[in-house]
Design a protein around this motif. Structure first.
Motif, PDB file in Angstrom:
ATOM      1  N   MET A   1       0.841  -1.189   0.000  1.00 22.10           N
ATOM      2  CA  MET A   1       0.000   0.000   0.000  1.00 22.10           C
ATOM      3  C   MET A   1       0.882   1.248   0.000  1.00 22.10           C
ATOM      4  O   MET A   1       1.789   1.371   0.803  1.00 22.10           O
ATOM      5  CB  MET A   1      -0.912  -0.023   1.223  1.00 22.10           C
ATOM      6  CG  MET A   1      -1.853   1.133   1.314  1.00 22.10           C
ATOM      7  SD  MET A   1      -2.957   0.922   2.718  1.00 22.10           S
ATOM      8  CE  MET A   1      -4.230   2.020   2.250  1.00 22.10           C
ATOM      9  N   THR A   2       0.603   2.137  -0.914  1.00 19.78           N
ATOM     10  CA  THR A   2       1.344   3.386  -0.999  1.00 19.78           C
ATOM     11  C   THR A   2       0.918   4.298   0.144  1.00 19.78           C
ATOM     12  O   THR A   2      -0.254   4.371   0.482  1.00 19.78           O
ATOM     13  CB  THR A   2       1.038   4.095  -2.339  1.00 19.78           C
ATOM     14  OG1 THR A   2       1.228   3.161  -3.396  1.00 19.78           O
ATOM     15  CG2 THR A   2       1.934   5.273  -2.542  1.00 19.78           C
ATOM     16  N   LYS A   3       1.871   4.983   0.729  1.00 20.83           N
ATOM     17  CA  LYS A   3       1.549   5.889   1.827  1.00 20.83           C
ATOM     18  C   LYS A   3       1.224   7.280   1.302  1.00 20.83           C
ATOM     19  O   LYS A   3       1.784   7.738   0.312  1.00 20.83           O
ATOM     20  CB  LYS A   3       2.735   6.001   2.785  1.00 20.83           C
ATOM     21  CG  LYS A   3       2.925   4.802   3.670  1.00 20.83           C
ATOM     22  CD  LYS A   3       4.012   5.068   4.655  1.00 20.83           C
ATOM     23  CE  LYS A   3       3.475   4.771   6.032  1.00 20.83           C
ATOM     24  NZ  LYS A   3       4.399   5.092   7.087  1.00 20.83           N
ATOM     25  N   CYS A   4       0.308   7.922   2.000  1.00 21.54           N
ATOM     26  CA  CYS A   4       0.033   9.329   1.713  1.00 21.54           C
ATOM     27  C   CYS A   4       1.240  10.143   2.171  1.00 21.54           C
ATOM     28  O   CYS A   4       1.969   9.735   3.064  1.00 21.54           O
ATOM     29  CB  CYS A   4      -1.204   9.790   2.474  1.00 21.54           C
ATOM     30  SG  CYS A   4      -2.714   8.970   1.975  1.00 21.54           S
ATOM     31  N   LYS A   5       1.416  11.287   1.555  1.00 27.94           N
ATOM     32  CA  LYS A   5       2.532  12.159   1.895  1.00 27.94           C
ATOM     33  C   LYS A   5       1.982  13.542   2.244  1.00 27.94           C
ATOM     34  O   LYS A   5       1.054  14.026   1.581  1.00 27.94           O
ATOM     35  CB  LYS A   5       3.452  12.251   0.675  1.00 27.94           C
ATOM     36  CG  LYS A   5       4.903  12.401   0.988  1.00 27.94           C
ATOM     37  CD  LYS A   5       5.752  12.023  -0.204  1.00 27.94           C
ATOM     38  CE  LYS A   5       6.254  13.241  -0.922  1.00 27.94           C
ATOM     39  NZ  LYS A   5       7.177  12.949  -1.995  1.00 27.94           N
ATOM     40  N   ILE A   6       2.515  14.144   3.276  1.00 28.03           N
ATOM     41  CA  ILE A   6       2.135  15.513   3.642  1.00 28.03           C
ATOM     42  C   ILE A   6       3.333  16.406   3.378  1.00 28.03           C
ATOM     43  O   ILE A   6       4.446  16.137   3.839  1.00 28.03           O
ATOM     44  CB  ILE A   6       1.680  15.597   5.110  1.00 28.03           C
ATOM     45  CG1 ILE A   6       0.426  14.735   5.307  1.00 28.03           C
ATOM     46  CG2 ILE A   6       1.429  17.046   5.506  1.00 28.03           C
ATOM     47  CD1 ILE A   6      -0.057  14.614   6.733  1.00 28.03           C
ATOM     48  N   VAL A   7       3.085  17.453   2.581  1.00 28.15           N
ATOM     49  CA  VAL A   7       4.144  18.377   2.178  1.00 28.15           C
ATOM     50  C   VAL A   7       3.682  19.811   2.412  1.00 28.15           C
ATOM     51  O   VAL A   7       2.499  20.068   2.629  1.00 28.15           O
ATOM     52  CB  VAL A   7       4.515  18.183   0.681  1.00 28.15           C
ATOM     53  CG1 VAL A   7       5.011  16.760   0.421  1.00 28.15           C
ATOM     54  CG2 VAL A   7       3.339  18.496  -0.221  1.00 28.15           C
ATOM     55  N   ASP A   8       4.610  20.741   2.345  1.00 31.31           N
ATOM     56  CA  ASP A   8       4.242  22.159   2.367  1.00 31.31           C
ATOM     57  C   ASP A   8       3.547  22.485   1.055  1.00 31.31           C
ATOM     58  O   ASP A   8       3.903  21.944   0.002  1.00 31.31           O
ATOM     59  CB  ASP A   8       5.483  23.048   2.515  1.00 31.31           C
ATOM     60  CG  ASP A   8       6.122  22.932   3.894  1.00 31.31           C
ATOM     61  OD1 ASP A   8       5.387  22.705   4.878  1.00 31.31           O
ATOM     62  OD2 ASP A   8       7.362  23.054   3.987  1.00 31.31           O
ATOM     63  N   ILE A   9       2.552  23.362   1.117  1.00 33.57           N
ATOM     64  CA  ILE A   9       1.896  23.792  -0.111  1.00 33.57           C
ATOM     65  C   ILE A   9       2.955  24.463  -0.988  1.00 33.57           C
ATOM     66  O   ILE A   9       3.657  25.372  -0.535  1.00 33.57           O
ATOM     67  CB  ILE A   9       0.723  24.764   0.188  1.00 33.57           C
ATOM     68  CG1 ILE A   9      -0.384  24.020   0.941  1.00 33.57           C
ATOM     69  CG2 ILE A   9       0.186  25.391  -1.104  1.00 33.57           C
ATOM     70  CD1 ILE A   9      -1.528  24.909   1.415  1.00 33.57           C
ATOM     71  N   PRO A  10       3.108  23.983  -2.232  1.00 32.82           N
ATOM     72  CA  PRO A  10       4.133  24.566  -3.110  1.00 32.82           C
ATOM     73  C   PRO A  10       3.924  26.068  -3.300  1.00 32.82           C
ATOM     74  O   PRO A  10       2.793  26.552  -3.358  1.00 32.82           O
ATOM     75  CB  PRO A  10       3.935  23.812  -4.432  1.00 32.82           C
ATOM     76  CG  PRO A  10       3.254  22.540  -4.050  1.00 32.82           C
ATOM     77  CD  PRO A  10       2.389  22.895  -2.871  1.00 32.82           C
ATOM     78  N   THR A  11       5.013  26.787  -3.411  1.00 36.76           N
ATOM     79  CA  THR A  11       4.983  28.243  -3.560  1.00 36.76           C
ATOM     80  C   THR A  11       4.050  28.676  -4.684  1.00 36.76           C
ATOM     81  O   THR A  11       3.254  29.603  -4.510  1.00 36.76           O
ATOM     82  CB  THR A  11       6.408  28.777  -3.811  1.00 36.76           C
ATOM     83  OG1 THR A  11       7.259  28.311  -2.761  1.00 36.76           O
ATOM     84  CG2 THR A  11       6.426  30.287  -3.841  1.00 36.76           C
ATOM     85  N   LYS A  12       4.102  27.978  -5.823  1.00 33.82           N
ATOM     86  CA  LYS A  12       3.272  28.375  -6.962  1.00 33.82           C
ATOM     87  C   LYS A  12       1.779  28.139  -6.712  1.00 33.82           C
ATOM     88  O   LYS A  12       0.945  28.680  -7.429  1.00 33.82           O
ATOM     89  CB  LYS A  12       3.729  27.673  -8.241  1.00 33.82           C
ATOM     90  CG  LYS A  12       3.575  26.176  -8.220  1.00 33.82           C
ATOM     91  CD  LYS A  12       4.103  25.551  -9.487  1.00 33.82           C
ATOM     92  CE  LYS A  12       3.982  24.038  -9.409  1.00 33.82           C
ATOM     93  NZ  LYS A  12       4.528  23.378 -10.565  1.00 33.82           N
ATOM     94  N   MET A  13       1.430  27.351  -5.699  1.00 36.31           N
ATOM     95  CA  MET A  13       0.024  27.094  -5.385  1.00 36.31           C
ATOM     96  C   MET A  13      -0.478  27.932  -4.210  1.00 36.31           C
ATOM     97  O   MET A  13      -1.664  27.911  -3.888  1.00 36.31           O
ATOM     98  CB  MET A  13      -0.188  25.606  -5.107  1.00 36.31           C
ATOM     99  CG  MET A  13       0.098  24.735  -6.335  1.00 36.31           C
ATOM    100  SD  MET A  13      -0.114  22.994  -5.998  1.00 36.31           S
ATOM    101  CE  MET A  13      -1.852  22.820  -6.360  1.00 36.31           C
ATOM    102  N   GLU A  14       0.433  28.673  -3.557  1.00 42.27           N
ATOM    103  CA  GLU A  14       0.047  29.483  -2.400  1.00 42.27           C
ATOM    104  C   GLU A  14      -0.967  30.559  -2.756  1.00 42.27           C
ATOM    105  O   GLU A  14      -1.783  30.932  -1.921  1.00 42.27           O
ATOM    106  CB  GLU A  14       1.283  30.111  -1.754  1.00 42.27           C
ATOM    107  CG  GLU A  14       2.104  29.132  -0.960  1.00 42.27           C
ATOM    108  CD  GLU A  14       3.338  29.743  -0.337  1.00 42.27           C
ATOM    109  OE1 GLU A  14       3.598  30.964  -0.531  1.00 42.27           O
ATOM    110  OE2 GLU A  14       4.073  29.005   0.346  1.00 42.27           O
ATOM    111  N   LYS A  15      -0.949  31.038  -4.009  1.00 38.71           N
ATOM    112  CA  LYS A  15      -1.916  32.069  -4.398  1.00 38.71           C
ATOM    113  C   LYS A  15      -3.340  31.520  -4.397  1.00 38.71           C
ATOM    114  O   LYS A  15      -4.301  32.270  -4.280  1.00 38.71           O
ATOM    115  CB  LYS A  15      -1.559  32.694  -5.741  1.00 38.71           C
ATOM    116  CG  LYS A  15      -1.583  31.758  -6.921  1.00 38.71           C
ATOM    117  CD  LYS A  15      -1.147  32.475  -8.191  1.00 38.71           C
ATOM    118  CE  LYS A  15      -1.017  31.489  -9.330  1.00 38.71           C
ATOM    119  NZ  LYS A  15      -0.451  32.092 -10.512  1.00 38.71           N
ATOM    120  N   PHE A  16      -3.496  30.192  -4.506  1.00 37.90           N
ATOM    121  CA  PHE A  16      -4.824  29.564  -4.469  1.00 37.90           C
ATOM    122  C   PHE A  16      -5.198  29.093  -3.075  1.00 37.90           C
ATOM    123  O   PHE A  16      -6.354  29.182  -2.674  1.00 37.90           O
ATOM    124  CB  PHE A  16      -4.877  28.364  -5.425  1.00 37.90           C
ATOM    125  CG  PHE A  16      -4.540  28.695  -6.838  1.00 37.90           C
ATOM    126  CD1 PHE A  16      -5.415  29.442  -7.625  1.00 37.90           C
ATOM    127  CD2 PHE A  16      -3.342  28.284  -7.390  1.00 37.90           C
ATOM    128  CE1 PHE A  16      -5.100  29.752  -8.932  1.00 37.90           C
ATOM    129  CE2 PHE A  16      -3.022  28.588  -8.698  1.00 37.90           C
ATOM    130  CZ  PHE A  16      -3.899  29.330  -9.473  1.00 37.90           C
TER     131      PHE A  16
END
Length: 138
Positions: A1-16
């Motif tokens: 089973m693939t694990k979910c990953k938690i990351v920082d919201i990418p800079t280019k997506m911060e405007k959304f």
């Protein structure tokens, strides 16, 4: 089973989405959630993503990874080998369009069998004529 990953919201997506944490969901997590959509209802990719973000304590779930996972789940099955325990055909886009995949016609047929009216666009896409009381919210 693939694990979910938690990351920082990418800079280019911060405007959304602003700053915060983003979930990269596993196909397995999405598939388990899809199994909870009852017959006669549909859910949007956005509704799935919001529920996953809530479940994992993140600000948002990556919408592209969520949509791509639904497409992969759908395409995992050929028309001869459909897993009816995973009702992937009940997941639609936020604009109420059926997700384009190799099983596009199968999805349209299954949704129509569940009592939804299909609206055909000039481009060959299919939109559901669905109101709020047939939308499933997790």
């Amino acid at each position: 089973m693939t694990k979910c990953k938690i990351v920082d919201i990418p800079t280019k997506m911060e405007k959304f989405y602003g700053k915060g944490k983003m979930l990269h969901p596993s196909i397995e997590e999405i598939e388990e959630l899809v199994k909870t959509i009852p017959k006669g209802f549909v859910a949007t990719i956005d509704a799935l993503a919001k529920r996953l973000a809530k479940d994992f304590g993140t600000d948002v779930t990556c919408p592209m990874r969520t949509g791509n996972a639904i497409k992969k789940i759908s395409e995992r099955y050929s028309n001869d080998n459909i897993d009816l325990k995973t009702p992937f055909w009940r997941v639609i886009r936020s604009d109420k369009m059926i997700i384009k995949s190799k099983n596009f016609e199968f999805c349209a047929s299954k949704i129509e069998d569940e009592g939804f009216k299909l609206l055909f666009t000039k481009s060959g896409a299919i939109k559901l004529d669905v109101n709020g009381n047939r939308m499933f919210f997790f």
